[in-house]
Scaffold this motif. Structure first.
Motif, mmCIF file in Angstrom:
data_model
loop_
_atom_site.group_PDB
_atom_site.id
_atom_site.type_symbol
_atom_site.label_atom_id
_atom_site.label_comp_id
_atom_site.label_asym_id
_atom_site.label_seq_id
_atom_site.Cartn_x
_atom_site.Cartn_y
_atom_site.Cartn_z
ATOM 1 N N ALA A 1 34.355 26.328 30.186
ATOM 2 C CA ALA A 1 34.539 27.460 31.081
ATOM 3 C C ALA A 1 34.810 26.887 32.658
ATOM 4 O O ALA A 1 34.602 25.694 32.757
ATOM 5 N N THR A 2 34.800 27.744 33.518
ATOM 6 C CA THR A 2 34.817 27.498 34.917
ATOM 7 C C THR A 2 33.730 28.645 35.627
ATOM 8 O O THR A 2 33.851 29.874 35.336
ATOM 9 N N ALA A 3 32.962 28.037 36.515
ATOM 10 C CA ALA A 3 32.187 28.801 37.281
ATOM 11 C C ALA A 3 32.991 28.908 38.767
ATOM 12 O O ALA A 3 33.188 27.861 39.540
ATOM 13 N N PHE A 4 33.369 30.134 38.867
ATOM 14 C CA PHE A 4 33.934 30.190 40.270
ATOM 15 C C PHE A 4 33.101 30.943 41.335
ATOM 16 O O PHE A 4 32.315 32.057 41.180
ATOM 17 N N GLN A 5 33.123 30.210 42.502
ATOM 18 C CA GLN A 5 32.412 30.810 43.762
ATOM 19 C C GLN A 5 33.426 31.681 44.404
ATOM 20 O O GLN A 5 34.409 30.922 45.128
ATOM 21 N N VAL A 6 33.178 32.914 44.670
ATOM 22 C CA VAL A 6 34.270 33.741 45.449
ATOM 23 C C VAL A 6 33.174 34.572 46.597
ATOM 24 O O VAL A 6 32.243 34.905 46.581
ATOM 25 N N GLU A 7 33.904 34.888 47.823
ATOM 26 C CA GLU A 7 33.386 35.246 48.859
ATOM 27 C C GLU A 7 33.974 36.733 48.863
ATOM 28 O O GLU A 7 35.099 36.945 48.734
#
Length: 217
Positions: free
Chosen positions: A146-152
């Motif tokens: 999986a991927t952990a995405f940090q979004v603003e």
């Protein structure tokens, strides 16, 4: 007394999010997910690497996080076992997923133009967050799955009735988010709808049917 069961699933309860993103051909994808948490004006999203949304986020680096209320559970459940990938990954096919190129239509939801990003918002969602990707982190071991995405969050759209008058704060009593607990749908502390996802994931739950007044909400 506590026991040590070795739980297979750790979805203790998080808000459902409909993530809208853009496919490679410029069409819109819409994906329900429930691995999201917020801190300040940023959000962390956990997405499997085989999904279309993961590919879209890595390529386009923007999305909209649309938060449905519990009353929208029918629409969310209609696309729970769909994927935007034309070739359905084997493990998803085994769970009953099917390819759906137009998830807005399949869910019966309406596209609404965003203001700062290209993916559309979901008009029916009381909360819509336009976001840009800040960072992507591989997740899982020994091989990331999986991927952990940090979004603003660049811009927040909220139904006016959900705000405390004269403030920039939401009324927690007025906001009834759709919550997923162990692949089942909840709102207001109650199970509100049967879940296709729970069936696809072969969850052993035996829940009471949702009250008739909520089934057609």
């Amino acid at each position: 007394m506590h026991v040590v069961p070795g739980l297979k699933v750790l979805y203790f309860g998080t808000p459902v999010v409909l993530i809208s993103s853009l496919n490679e051909d410029g069409s819109a994808n819409l994906a329900p997910m429930s691995s999201a948490w917020w801190l300040g004006q940023d959000c962390m999203l956990g997405l499997g690497n085989s999904g279309q949304t993961t590919a879209n986020l890595l390529r386009e680096r923007e999305c909209v996080l649309n938060l449905p209320s519990s009353a929208m559970v029918d629409a969310v459940d209609r696309i729970a076992l769909t994927t935007g990938k034309a070739t359905v990954p084997g493990h998803k096919a085994g769970q009953g997923y099917r390819y759906e190129p137009d998830k807005f239509a399949a869910a019966g939801l309406t596209r609404q133009a965003s203001e700062l990003v290209r993916p559309p918002r979901v008009a029916e969602c009381p909360v819509q967050l336009e976001c840009r990707l800040v960072a992507a982190h591989p997740f899982g071991s020994p091989t990331p799955y999986a991927t952990a995405f940090q979004v603003e969050v660049l811009r927040t759209h909220v139904e006016e009735d959900l705000l405390i008058p004269g403030t920039h704060h939401m009324d927690p009593l007025g906001w009834d988010p759709l919550i997923m607990k162990f692949c089942e749908f909840f709102g207001g502390g109650r199970n509100v709808h049967p879940s296709r996802l729970a069936e696809g994931w072969d969850m052993p739950h035996r829940l009471r049917p949702a009250p008739a007044s909520r089934k057609n909400t």
